[in-house]
Design an enzyme around this catalytic site. Structure first.
Site, PDB file in Angstrom:
ATOM      1  N   GLU A 155     -14.749  61.023 -40.633  1.00  0.00           N
ATOM      2  CA  GLU A 155     -15.651  60.370 -39.456  1.00  0.00           C
ATOM      3  C   GLU A 155     -15.855  61.816 -38.812  1.00  0.00           C
ATOM      4  O   GLU A 155     -16.564  62.360 -38.049  1.00  0.00           O
ATOM      5  CB  GLU A 155     -15.481  59.879 -37.651  1.00  0.00           C
ATOM      6  CG  GLU A 155     -15.681  57.547 -38.561  1.00  0.00           C
ATOM      7  CD  GLU A 155     -14.259  57.013 -39.587  1.00  0.00           C
ATOM      8  OE1 GLU A 155     -13.490  58.045 -39.204  1.00  0.00           O
ATOM      9  OE2 GLU A 155     -15.107  56.579 -40.017  1.00  0.00           O
ATOM     10  N   HIS A 211     -14.518  47.072 -33.595  1.00  0.00           N
ATOM     11  CA  HIS A 211     -16.519  46.904 -34.052  1.00  0.00           C
ATOM     12  C   HIS A 211     -17.206  46.855 -33.074  1.00  0.00           C
ATOM     13  O   HIS A 211     -18.977  48.108 -32.833  1.00  0.00           O
ATOM     14  CB  HIS A 211     -16.755  45.831 -35.503  1.00  0.00           C
ATOM     15  CG  HIS A 211     -15.663  46.655 -36.431  1.00  0.00           C
ATOM     16  ND1 HIS A 211     -14.501  46.652 -36.920  1.00  0.00           N
ATOM     17  CD2 HIS A 211     -16.512  46.492 -37.830  1.00  0.00           C
ATOM     18  CE1 HIS A 211     -14.687  46.786 -38.433  1.00  0.00           C
ATOM     19  NE2 HIS A 211     -15.473  47.246 -38.903  1.00  0.00           N
TER      20      HIS A 211
END
Ligand SMILES: Cc1ncc(C[n+]2csc(CCOP(=O)(O)OP(=O)(O)O)c2C)c(N)n1
Lengths: 326, 361
Positions: free
Chosen positions: A60, A129
């Protein structure tokens, strides 16, 4: 006009911008051949090729740095963070680098990046999440933070975000991706960033909210009107940083009562910011304290208590009741 | 022969050097094709930079500069690497890499403004391809992967170069950046200036890897170790890497073995706490200026007068730049607010008004 889900509207926005501007690039983990884990980028690589829509290695921070470097070369990145809970891996790029580029260079460089990410609860996902981390980015100067609540807004706001010359964090509530369809014009249109939307008119109480909680709040408003004849005005912030205080003030001056509903935990978040701004600018119009309806200040829980943990229409109605009876 | 990968790789790394410490050529085959004028220019720049560094250190002690990280000892790796670039190539520096961006075109007075924390230090002129120095260790590596990819997508014949210290190679961003550049085959050059210390932590405590060049292996890109006190070796390694990048050969990782003679920064670091006198003296004999001066003198193209002239020029230029920096208007909060966004949102306009009113008082 077409009927679209929110995710289709989001794909449509990216498609139109990829077509319009050769500088637009879409990338992230699994966004290419696979079309994204939610299929938000479905078909885009096929249509625009691997140079414009591509998979990155699984890192990321690398995605964030790539977007910043490409921005220095005049590219507009639409960089996907697969789930917003993974933003911590990229946080330096989002908050310390992209958000400061214009300031550090005295305006010479910018970061025309849209960081897109799914987030939001109620879908019983694994840890990290669903978390509502918008407060973290909203507190960062130099970033805009957008959270659409419906397909029409999602498309118009995403196009604006991509065209914006400053970095925008664009958060897509997973529960809203496919839960309903709405009218969405075929071609391009924009919705200005930083402008809220009065989604329901009312005279007795104002609810200020965003994202999936717009729907929770609308349900509560309809129920309480049926039950007691209370007329609730609902404002969808659409952009949570900067906050459109004008729209909020106009409503509060009319209703004299307000509550703020957010899915995120209570402390130091967007709701607290809205309360503070109302306090600074409209205290004499208030008949009752402005209340917050939020999740509790715990980590986002495992799936079994998720439904209980998230604010629901019942809690929103209780808060409405409380400000009415104050 | 061992089957363990790490042992195989450590053996594969040898150090590129061209000049011995006494200035004699030890590797004629690697000698870059530079004219006498270019060789003299390299020397001038190193001498200039040494003088500027000494002046910056004393200005810093007088409180006339802001944040400053000394560069003496690292001139060969800094100046040799920049000298191998085209003007259109892009430099993403770290906090110590001011010489590279100045020799790439950033006016010296702006470097001093940057040091003082003045916003104008980062307003890079349009035709200069550099970023302001990076403070967050590792961020420049992933951003370089992006700039290099941009060059590739635009079919430009340019490379993006960045620098990191030995300590910085422990950061996750270091791996992400070199891996990205490798995966996308982008024309990036990653220079590790291994000066043996991350503030006080020696390289032996930083990593179990025998060399930092071998970290390239994991990313599948070429890695090379060079004598970072040898300006010609550094020049050669970067020129080759640039050539590779321009011809579609992708990124390169270069480890330059070097040493900083001064403290980590002028903000209170005391190297005697973590380095010995013997070690420092040993490295002083490898001084890149002495070595290159001997080489040029042997060739008969550098004299004491040349050196004196450059020293005088450098002193003059630094004084001039400080004067220029002093004359720049003060930075203001409204000015700062103006650079948060392209168009300031209403809440910032409101905050700006409050500051303008305050300053008007
Ligand atoms: C992410 C991050 N962590 C820590 C620091 C604080 N810091 C600044 S310089 C430094 C040491 C860096 O050493 P090295 O990478 O070897 O580079 P050198 O200064 O020796 O060139 C540290 C720990 C920082 N700037 N950024």
């Amino acid at each position: 006009m077409a009927q679209m889900t929110m995710i289709q509207a989001i794909t449509d926005a990216m498609r139109l911008e990829l077509e319009r501007d050769p500088n637009v690039l879409v990338f992230g983990e699994d966004v290419g051949k696979n079309g994204g884990v939610f299929r938000a980028t479905e078909g885009l690589q096929q249509q625009f090729g691997e140079e414009r829509v591509f998979d990155t290695p699984l890192a990321e921070s690398g995605i964030g740095g790539l977007a910043i470097g490409l921005g220095l070369q005049g590219y507009r990145s639409v960089a996907e963070i697969q789930f917003f809970g993974f933003v911590f891996e990229m946080f330096d790029s989002v908050a310390a680098q992209a958000a400061r580029m214009r300031y550090r260079s005295g305006g010479r460089y910018n970061s025309p990046i849209t960081f897109r990410a799914p987030f939001g609860g109620g879908i019983k996902g694994p840890e990290l999440h669903a978390d509502s981390l918008e407060g973290l980015v909203a507190q960062t100067p130099g970033l805009k933070v957008v959270i659409p609540s419906n397909p029409y807004d999602a498309k118009g706001l995403l196009i604006s975000a991509i065209r914006d010359n400053d970095p925008v964090v664009f958060l897509e509530h997973m529960k809203l991706y496919r839960s309903f369809r709405g009218e969405v014009p075929e071609g391009e249109y924009t919705i200005p960033l930083g402008k809220a939307n009065v989604v329901r008119e009312g005279t007795d109480v104002t609810i200020i909210t965003y994202g999936a909680m717009v729907h929770t709040s609308l349900t509560a408003a309809e129920e309480i009107e049926k039950e007691q004849g209370v007329k609730v005005e609902v404002i969808d912030l659409r952009t949570i940083s900067p906050i459109d205080i004008e729209t909020i003030l106009a409503s509060v001056e009319k209703t004299n009562r307000a509550i703020v509903v957010q899915e995120a935990q209570k402390s130091a978040g967007i709701a607290a910011e809205v309360v503070a701004q109302i306090n600074e600018k409209a205290i004499l119009h208030l008949e009752a304290p402005v209340l917050r309806v939020t999740a509790p200040d715990t980590v986002y829980p495992f799936a079994l208590v998720e439904d209980d943990w998230l604010p629901d229409p019942k809690r929103v109605k209780a808060a409405i009741q409380e400000v009415l009876e104050f | 022969m061992s089957n363990y990968v790490s042992e195989i790789q450590a053996e594969q790394v040898s150090t590129l050097s061209i000049l011995a410490a006494d200035g004699t050529v030890v590797n004629e085959a690697a000698m870059p094709k530079l004219t006498d004028e270019q060789l003299r220019e390299l020397m001038s720049r190193m001498v200039f930079t040494r003088v500027w560094d000494q002046r910056a250190i004393s200005l810093s002690r007088q409180g006339r500069l802001g944040f400053y990280a000394p560069v003496a000892g690292q001139e060969a790796s800094m100046i040799g690497s920049q000298f191998a670039l085209d003007k259109e190539d892009f430099i993403l520096p770290s906090y110590r890499d001011i010489p590279q961006i100045v020799w790439h075109g950033l006016p010296l007075y702006q470097a001093f403004l940057y040091s003082r924390g003045h916003q104008q230090g980062g307003i890079i002129p349009e035709d200069v391809n550099v970023l302001m120095p990076q403070i967050i260790i590792g961020a420049q590596i992933i951003q370089t992967a992006g700039v290099a990819m941009g060059f590739k997508l635009r079919n430009k014949n340019n490379v993006a170069i960045t620098y990191i210290g030995d300590g910085g190679t422990s950061q996750g961003d270091f791996y992400e950046g070199i891996n990205y550049a490798g995966a996308f085959n982008s024309p990036a050059i990653f220079v590790i200036q291994n000066n043996r210390y991350a503030i006080s932590v020696p390289i032996e405590k930083q990593t179990a890897a025998e060399t930092l060049a071998q970290k390239a292996v994991a990313a599948g890109i070429p890695g090379i170790q060079v004598d970072g006190m040898d300006v010609l070796a550094v020049y050669k390694a970067v020129a080759d890497a640039a050539e590779r990048g321009r011809s579609g050969g992708g990124p390169t990782l270069i480890e330059a073995l070097t040493y900083r003679f001064g403290p980590h920064t002028m903000s209170g670091d005391d190297p005697t706490r973590y380095r010995t006198n013997e070690e420092e003296s040993k490295w002083e004999t490898k001084d890149p200026l002495i070595r290159f001066r001997k080489f040029l003198e042997n060739k008969g193209i550098w004299t004491a007068e040349d050196e004196d002239r450059v020293v005088e020029e450098a002193k003059e230029a630094v004084s001039e730049a400080i004067k220029q920096a002093d004359a720049v208007e003060k930075m203001t909060v409204p000015g700062l607010i103006d650079t948060m966004f392209e168009i300031a949102p209403p809440h910032l306009e409101e905050q700006k008004k409050a500051y303008l009113a305050k300053e008007g008082e």
